[in-house]
Design an enzyme around this catalytic site. Structure first.
Site, PDB file in Angstrom:
ATOM      1  N   LYS A 178       0.953  -1.038  -0.102  1.00  0.00           N
ATOM      2  CA  LYS A 178       0.029   0.208   0.059  1.00  0.00           C
ATOM      3  C   LYS A 178       0.775   1.305   0.018  1.00  0.00           C
ATOM      4  O   LYS A 178       1.585   1.509   1.074  1.00  0.00           O
ATOM      5  CB  LYS A 178      -0.955  -0.005   1.254  1.00  0.00           C
ATOM      6  CG  LYS A 178      -2.078   1.265   1.250  1.00  0.00           C
ATOM      7  CD  LYS A 178      -2.498   1.564   2.412  1.00  0.00           C
ATOM      8  CE  LYS A 178      -1.662   2.864   3.023  1.00  0.00           C
ATOM      9  NZ  LYS A 178      -1.668   4.013   2.456  1.00  0.00           N
ATOM     10  N   GLY A 229       7.649   5.321   7.373  1.00  0.00           N
ATOM     11  CA  GLY A 229       6.997   6.333   7.578  1.00  0.00           C
ATOM     12  C   GLY A 229       7.290   7.204   8.553  1.00  0.00           C
ATOM     13  O   GLY A 229       8.564   7.194   9.228  1.00  0.00           O
ATOM     14  N   SER A 230       6.618   8.001   9.361  1.00  0.00           N
ATOM     15  CA  SER A 230       6.992   8.952  10.484  1.00  0.00           C
ATOM     16  C   SER A 230       7.009   7.896  11.706  1.00  0.00           C
ATOM     17  O   SER A 230       6.470   7.002  12.028  1.00  0.00           O
ATOM     18  CB  SER A 230       5.962  10.019  10.521  1.00  0.00           C
ATOM     19  OG  SER A 230       4.638   9.479  10.761  1.00  0.00           O
ATOM     20  N   ALA A 232       5.667   8.940  14.354  1.00  0.00           N
ATOM     21  CA  ALA A 232       4.248   8.787  15.240  1.00  0.00           C
ATOM     22  C   ALA A 232       3.547   7.871  14.569  1.00  0.00           C
ATOM     23  O   ALA A 232       2.747   7.195  15.500  1.00  0.00           O
ATOM     24  CB  ALA A 232       3.669  10.148  15.014  1.00  0.00           C
ATOM     25  N   THR A 233       3.436   7.655  13.319  1.00  0.00           N
ATOM     26  CA  THR A 233       2.651   6.416  12.747  1.00  0.00           C
ATOM     27  C   THR A 233       3.260   5.120  12.969  1.00  0.00           C
ATOM     28  O   THR A 233       2.608   4.038  13.237  1.00  0.00           O
ATOM     29  CB  THR A 233       2.384   6.817  11.169  1.00  0.00           C
ATOM     30  OG1 THR A 233       1.992   7.851  11.178  1.00  0.00           O
ATOM     31  CG2 THR A 233       1.369   5.825  10.504  1.00  0.00           C
ATOM     32  N   GLY A 234       4.632   5.043  13.072  1.00  0.00           N
ATOM     33  CA  GLY A 234       5.220   3.645  13.360  1.00  0.00           C
ATOM     34  C   GLY A 234       4.883   3.274  14.796  1.00  0.00           C
ATOM     35  O   GLY A 234       4.554   2.080  14.903  1.00  0.00           O
ATOM     36  N   GLU A 251      10.772   1.419   9.570  1.00  0.00           N
ATOM     37  CA  GLU A 251      11.820   2.430   9.053  1.00  0.00           C
ATOM     38  C   GLU A 251      11.265   3.828   9.240  1.00  0.00           C
ATOM     39  O   GLU A 251      10.421   4.133   8.536  1.00  0.00           O
ATOM     40  CB  GLU A 251      12.043   2.192   7.490  1.00  0.00           C
ATOM     41  CG  GLU A 251      12.988   0.742   7.212  1.00  0.00           C
ATOM     42  CD  GLU A 251      14.224   1.000   7.661  1.00  0.00           C
ATOM     43  OE1 GLU A 251      14.785   1.760   8.032  1.00  0.00           O
ATOM     44  OE2 GLU A 251      14.730  -0.306   7.837  1.00  0.00           O
ATOM     45  N   CYS A 285      14.629  10.505   4.603  1.00  0.00           N
ATOM     46  CA  CYS A 285      14.680  10.115   6.082  1.00  0.00           C
ATOM     47  C   CYS A 285      16.328  10.389   6.586  1.00  0.00           C
ATOM     48  O   CYS A 285      16.366  10.744   7.719  1.00  0.00           O
ATOM     49  CB  CYS A 285      14.201   8.729   6.354  1.00  0.00           C
ATOM     50  SG  CYS A 285      15.260   7.607   5.294  1.00  0.00           S
ATOM     51  N   GLU A 382      12.342  16.802  13.035  1.00  0.00           N
ATOM     52  CA  GLU A 382      12.767  16.359  11.706  1.00  0.00           C
ATOM     53  C   GLU A 382      12.166  17.251  10.873  1.00  0.00           C
ATOM     54  O   GLU A 382      10.883  17.253  10.638  1.00  0.00           O
ATOM     55  CB  GLU A 382      12.067  15.071  11.570  1.00  0.00           C
ATOM     56  CG  GLU A 382      12.725  14.441  10.291  1.00  0.00           C
ATOM     57  CD  GLU A 382      12.061  13.125   9.638  1.00  0.00           C
ATOM     58  OE1 GLU A 382      10.882  12.977   9.946  1.00  0.00           O
ATOM     59  OE2 GLU A 382      12.647  12.428   9.194  1.00  0.00           O
TER      60      GLU A 382
HETATM   61  P1  NAD Z   1       3.390   8.706   7.532  1.00  0.00           P
HETATM   62  O1  NAD Z   1       3.601   8.037   8.756  1.00  0.00           O
HETATM   63  O2  NAD Z   1       2.080   9.773   7.507  1.00  0.00           O
HETATM   64  O3  NAD Z   1       2.595   7.843   6.278  1.00  0.00           O
HETATM   65  C1  NAD Z   1       3.397   6.515   5.860  1.00  0.00           C
HETATM   66  C2  NAD Z   1       2.567   5.523   5.414  1.00  0.00           C
HETATM   67  O4  NAD Z   1       1.601   5.009   6.605  1.00  0.00           O
HETATM   68  C3  NAD Z   1       1.362   5.959   4.399  1.00  0.00           C
HETATM   69  O5  NAD Z   1       1.051   5.200   3.288  1.00  0.00           O
HETATM   70  C4  NAD Z   1       0.083   6.165   5.228  1.00  0.00           C
HETATM   71  O6  NAD Z   1      -1.245   6.148   4.576  1.00  0.00           O
HETATM   72  C5  NAD Z   1       0.351   5.006   6.197  1.00  0.00           C
HETATM   73  N1  NAD Z   1      -0.358   5.339   7.574  1.00  0.00           N
HETATM   74  C6  NAD Z   1      -1.065   6.555   8.273  1.00  0.00           C
HETATM   75  N2  NAD Z   1      -1.586   6.113   9.197  1.00  0.00           N
HETATM   76  C7  NAD Z   1      -1.373   4.820   9.546  1.00  0.00           C
HETATM   77  C8  NAD Z   1      -1.916   3.949  10.558  1.00  0.00           C
HETATM   78  N3  NAD Z   1      -2.433   4.325  11.676  1.00  0.00           N
HETATM   79  N4  NAD Z   1      -1.488   2.535  10.309  1.00  0.00           N
HETATM   80  C9  NAD Z   1      -0.924   2.158   9.126  1.00  0.00           C
HETATM   81  N5  NAD Z   1      -0.589   2.895   8.284  1.00  0.00           N
HETATM   82  C10 NAD Z   1      -0.862   4.164   8.289  1.00  0.00           C
HETATM   83  O7  NAD Z   1       4.682   9.020   6.728  1.00  0.00           O
HETATM   84  P2  NAD Z   1       4.944   9.944   5.634  1.00  0.00           P
HETATM   85  O8  NAD Z   1       4.700  11.618   6.077  1.00  0.00           O
HETATM   86  O9  NAD Z   1       4.284   9.441   4.445  1.00  0.00           O
HETATM   87  O10 NAD Z   1       6.501  10.031   5.300  1.00  0.00           O
HETATM   88  C11 NAD Z   1       7.448  11.012   5.873  1.00  0.00           C
HETATM   89  C12 NAD Z   1       8.399  10.048   7.000  1.00  0.00           C
HETATM   90  O11 NAD Z   1       8.582   9.061   6.611  1.00  0.00           O
HETATM   91  C13 NAD Z   1       9.311  10.802   7.496  1.00  0.00           C
HETATM   92  O12 NAD Z   1       9.160  10.995   8.710  1.00  0.00           O
HETATM   93  C14 NAD Z   1      10.363  10.310   7.170  1.00  0.00           C
HETATM   94  O13 NAD Z   1      11.667  10.466   7.731  1.00  0.00           O
HETATM   95  C15 NAD Z   1      10.005   8.785   7.039  1.00  0.00           C
HETATM   96  N6  NAD Z   1      10.930   7.957   6.205  1.00  0.00           N
HETATM   97  C16 NAD Z   1      11.695   6.940   6.849  1.00  0.00           C
HETATM   98  C17 NAD Z   1      12.365   6.210   5.979  1.00  0.00           C
HETATM   99  C18 NAD Z   1      13.563   5.085   6.744  1.00  0.00           C
HETATM  100  O14 NAD Z   1      13.918   4.358   5.824  1.00  0.00           O
HETATM  101  N7  NAD Z   1      13.900   5.137   7.553  1.00  0.00           N
HETATM  102  C19 NAD Z   1      12.495   6.382   4.630  1.00  0.00           C
HETATM  103  C20 NAD Z   1      11.438   7.397   4.177  1.00  0.00           C
HETATM  104  C21 NAD Z   1      10.867   8.025   4.926  1.00  0.00           C
END
Ligand code: NAD
Length: 478
Positions: A178, A229-230, A232-234, A251, A285, A382
């Site tokens: 997704k 992703g972020s 907070a979501t992680g 990640e 990231c 960040e």
């Molecule tokens: P995000 O956490 O808002 O969203 C990421 C994904 O998670 C999206 O597909 C979103 O639809 C989904 N999502 C949102 N809420 C969810 C939930 N409750 N349960 C499951 N899935 C959910 O992140 P973003 O704003 O899309 O991306 C930016 C962030 O990603 C930055 O913090 C960046 O540092 C991080 N990032 C990390 C890496 C790494 O390898 N460490 C790489 C790239 C980006």
């Protein structure tokens, strides 16, 4: 609600991939080109019933897929790499349209994804002999987990899908992928390529919003979530995966420090430090997000970085001259503007940038700031945008302490003409990866992931592949 581009028909040639069929849906996601701020495409969105069908198809396909050999799976991944290169131009253009990054960087993302896929599919996952004596033979095998859910962000949708996708497929899992609702299109096109190569149901690609991601983390028949992703979501992903005790790889975000030692040559390193900070307009990231410079070179490095910024053309990613594209979405654009406003209010010095152009699209020029407090937003958060603080230090131990004074721990770098000294300081950074005289160098053969709140587990390399597998002991009495 974003404007639609006038007189330009919306692109609608996108479909979900479920159980080997490309599908449309009544629900649609509109996708904005961040260089114009206008909607340019629409794609189908999946709901929880679609997710259930995708998971059932993945489970069914997994039964035979999990019994194929590594070499059979590697051969199909090799075909994927070929397909990525054959479709590189079209994929790169679409990626730039939806993500914003300069077209050369989009092409590089696809090329890199192909190379990393080939690299990972060449890694051997051996059966480990633990004890072999007169009484017993004990081996450690690794078997596929089952169905893996992959959730990706919007900053590098192709690369961040391919890492977990290839890891999961190569180790014998089936997948549900997704993408972010901001950047679903290239991933759906990737689904079409995958569908021509892998057996029906092994790969499923469903676009959708955050609630679809959450439904994946809660789904009883998904065995693992690989989330990028972020932070907070992680944390939400980890919490909601607990209900079914899914395996989880996270990640997450970073606030990467670069420490410039007194023996570094400011002119020689400026180009690399600038690029590592501002690539993809800082939406990486592991971009450098704080630059700690020894006071003896502070002025020289500041002026060398300002020179780099002056040469970096900001504009549409489709223009081959562009070095920095727009921010990817309005939410991120507003957040970075707020950080810039907060930094202005604090009385910081803006060496360059800081003024937001009054034109369509989410453009912010490269912005370098000094005289900022360590606790200010631009240092402590960040920022994930083209605004980077340059901070001075006199004692390297103080710089290390400040670099480590954060809950982030993704990566960091040390810049010096003495690599041994660089190694000694790199070893003190509380991060998943510490580079010396480089930043952002990754490989299929090297584990990547965050310390502290920047991650949970590792991707890539044998270590990463094993996280898509269950260790299984076979113990034979003689
Ligand atoms: P995000 O956490 O808002 O969203 C990421 C994904 O998670 C999206 O597909 C979103 O639809 C989904 N999502 C949102 N809420 C969810 C939930 N409750 N349960 C499951 N899935 C959910 O992140 P973003 O704003 O899309 O991306 C930016 C962030 O990603 C930055 O913090 C960046 O540092 C991080 N990032 C990390 C890496 C790494 O390898 N460490 C790489 C790239 C980006």
């Amino acid at each position: 609600m974003a404007e639609r581009a006038e007189n330009v028909p919306l692109r609608r040639d996108f479909g979900l991939l479920i159980g080997g069929a490309i599908e449309n849906s009544d629900k649609q996601l509109e996708v904005i080109n961040p260089a114009t701020g206008a909607v340019f495409a629409s794609c189908p969105a999946a709901d929880s019933a679609d997710l259930d069908r995708a998971v059932a198809a993945a489970r069914q396909a997994w039964r035979s897929w999990s019994k194929t050999s590594y070499s059979e799976r590697a051969a199909l991944i090799g075909r994927l790499a070929v397909a990525l290169r054959e479709n590189q131009d079209a994929l790169a253009e679409l990626l730039t349209m939806e993500q914003g990054k300069p077209i050369g960087q989009s092409a590089a993302e696809i090329d890199r994804g192909a190379a990393q896929s080939e690299g990972m599919a060449g890694i051997e996952v051996p059966v480990e002999s633990l004890i072999e004596d007169d009484q017993r033979s004990i081996e450690l095998h690794y078997r596929p987990l089952g169905v893996v859910g992959i959730i990706t962000p919007w900053n590098a949708p192709v690369n961040l899908a391919l890492g977990p996708l290839v890891s999961a497929l190569y180790t014998g899992n089936s997948i549900i992928l997704k993408p972010s609702p901001y950047t679903p299109l290239t991933t759906l096109k990737l689904g079409e390529l995958l569908n021509d190569i892998f057996p029906a149901g092994v790969v499923n690609v469903i676009a959708g919003g955050d609630e679809l991601g959450q439904a994946m983390t809660e789904h009883a028949d998904i065995d693992k979530i690989s989330f990028t992703g972020s932070v907070a979501t992680g944390k939400k992903v980890l919490a909601s995966s607990a209900g079914t005790l899914k395996r989880v790889t996270l990640e997450l975000g970073g606030n990467d420090p670069a420490i410039i030692l007194p023996d570094a040559d400011p002119k020689a390193i400026a180009k690399k430090v600038f690029f590592a900070s501002f690539v993809n307009s800082g939406q990486v990231c592991m971009a450098i997000k704080r630059i700690y410079v020894h006071e003896s070179l502070y002025d020289d490095l500041c002026s060398a970085l300002v020179d780099e910024a002056a040469q970096a053309k900001v504009g549409s990613g489709l223009d081959p001259e562009t070095k920095l594209g727009p921010l990817q979405n309005k939410m991120q654009y507003d957040k970075v503007i707020e950080i810039i406003e907060d930094t202005k209010r604090s009385g910081a010095t803006f060496l360059c940038g800081g003024e937001i152009p009054d034109k369509p699209g989410y453009f912010i020029p490269p912005t370098l700031v000094t005289n900022v407090d360590e606790s200010s937003r631009v240092v402590a958060e960040e920022q994930f945008g083209p605004v980077v603080p340059i901070l001075s230090y006199s004692d390297v131990d103080d710089a290390i302490e400040r670099a480590n004074n954060t809950r982030f721990g993704l990566s960091g770098s040390v810049w010096t003409s003495d690599p041994e000294l660089g190694r000694a300081i790199a070893a003190q950074l509380e991060v998943g990866t510490a580079w010396v005289n480089q930043h952002r160098a990754t490989s299929a053969f090297v584990p990547f992931g965050g310390a502290k709140e920047s991650g949970y587990g590792r991707q890539y390399s044998l270590l990463g592949l094993k996280s898509y597998m269950e260790p299984a002991v076979i113990s034979i009495a003689k």
